[in-house]
Write a protein that holds these residues in place. Structure first.
Motif, PDB file in Angstrom:
ATOM      1  N   CYS A 100      -2.475   3.428   2.376  1.00 37.84           N
ATOM      2  CA  CYS A 100      -3.338   4.171   3.308  1.00 37.84           C
ATOM      3  C   CYS A 100      -2.816   4.143   4.748  1.00 37.84           C
ATOM      4  O   CYS A 100      -3.347   4.837   5.604  1.00 37.84           O
ATOM      5  N   ASN A 132      -8.649  -2.212   3.592  1.00 32.97           N
ATOM      6  CA  ASN A 132      -9.180  -0.864   3.789  1.00 32.97           C
ATOM      7  C   ASN A 132      -9.259  -0.081   2.489  1.00 32.97           C
ATOM      8  O   ASN A 132     -10.317   0.446   2.140  1.00 32.97           O
ATOM      9  N   CYS A 133      -8.144  -0.007   1.742  1.00 35.16           N
ATOM     10  CA  CYS A 133      -8.117   0.834   0.534  1.00 35.16           C
ATOM     11  C   CYS A 133      -8.163   0.022  -0.754  1.00 35.16           C
ATOM     12  O   CYS A 133      -8.530   0.547  -1.805  1.00 35.16           O
ATOM     13  N   CYS A 136      -0.328  -0.812   5.749  1.00 35.20           N
ATOM     14  CA  CYS A 136      -0.556  -0.677   4.313  1.00 35.20           C
ATOM     15  C   CYS A 136       0.369   0.417   3.782  1.00 35.20           C
ATOM     16  O   CYS A 136       0.483   1.477   4.389  1.00 35.20           O
ATOM     17  N   CYS A 183      -4.811  -4.504   0.449  1.00 39.03           N
ATOM     18  CA  CYS A 183      -5.243  -3.993   1.751  1.00 39.03           C
ATOM     19  C   CYS A 183      -6.769  -4.016   1.845  1.00 39.03           C
ATOM     20  O   CYS A 183      -7.444  -3.542   0.920  1.00 39.03           O
TER      21      CYS A 183
HETATM   22 ZN   LIG Z   1      -4.539   0.386   2.492  1.00 38.00          ZN
END
Ligand SMILES: [Zn+2]
Length: 155
Positions: free
Chosen positions: A57, A37-38, A54, A35
């Motif tokens: 997250c 983002n995380c 995801c 992912c």
């Molecule tokens: Zn994530």
């Protein structure tokens, strides 16, 4: 000179206030099929199917529009590896065509399949980091839908 009026779907102060996302980090995470983002959750639910969210997250990943770009990038990368090798081998050793095909075809197929998923992950990471398409949460969803509807009508 008359002043121009801005259409509703342009840059707003709300968009500018959003925190910047690290493009290289997001692409590196995508390259590892994680992912953007995380960096923990898996980005794919199947070989080339991007997960809607995801699993760690909960980031919405369904906004990506990678389309054919990963395939084009893989062609460029694999071509820049195979073609110089083929030219070098042909120039120096000139083996039989059958021997060359027995090496180049499987190598091209295998390297393309191996690269496709990480390159697509990196493209999704890039789009996420630049808040392209639906990844811009400050932009109302109906604006993009309206744009798509207009494009459909023009076609
Ligand atoms: Zn994530």
């Amino acid at each position: 000179m008359e002043s121009r009026t801005m259409p509703a779907a342009t840059w707003t102060p709300a968009t500018q206030a959003l925190p910047k996302r690290d493009v290289w980090q997001a692409m590196a995470r995508g390259l590892r099929c994680r992912c953007p983002n995380c960096g923990e959750g898996k980005i794919f639910r199947a070989f080339l199917k991007v997960a809607d969210n995801c699993s760690v997250c909960g980031e919405n990943l369904s906004h990506h529009r990678a389309d054919d770009l990963p395939a084009y990038l893989v062609i460029v990368i694999v071509g820049h590896i195979i073609v110089p090798i083929a030219l070098w081998i042909e120039t120096n050793y000139a083996p039989s065509m059958l021997l060359q095909l027995a090496f180049y075809l499987p190598f091209t197929l295998a390297s393309s399949l191996l690269l496709l998923q990480p390159v697509k992950g990196a493209v999704v990471g890039l789009q996420w980091a630049f808040r392209m398409h639906g990844f811009d949460e400050s932009r109302p969803a109906d604006v993009e839908e309206g744009t798509i509807a207009k494009l459909t009508v023009v076609k």
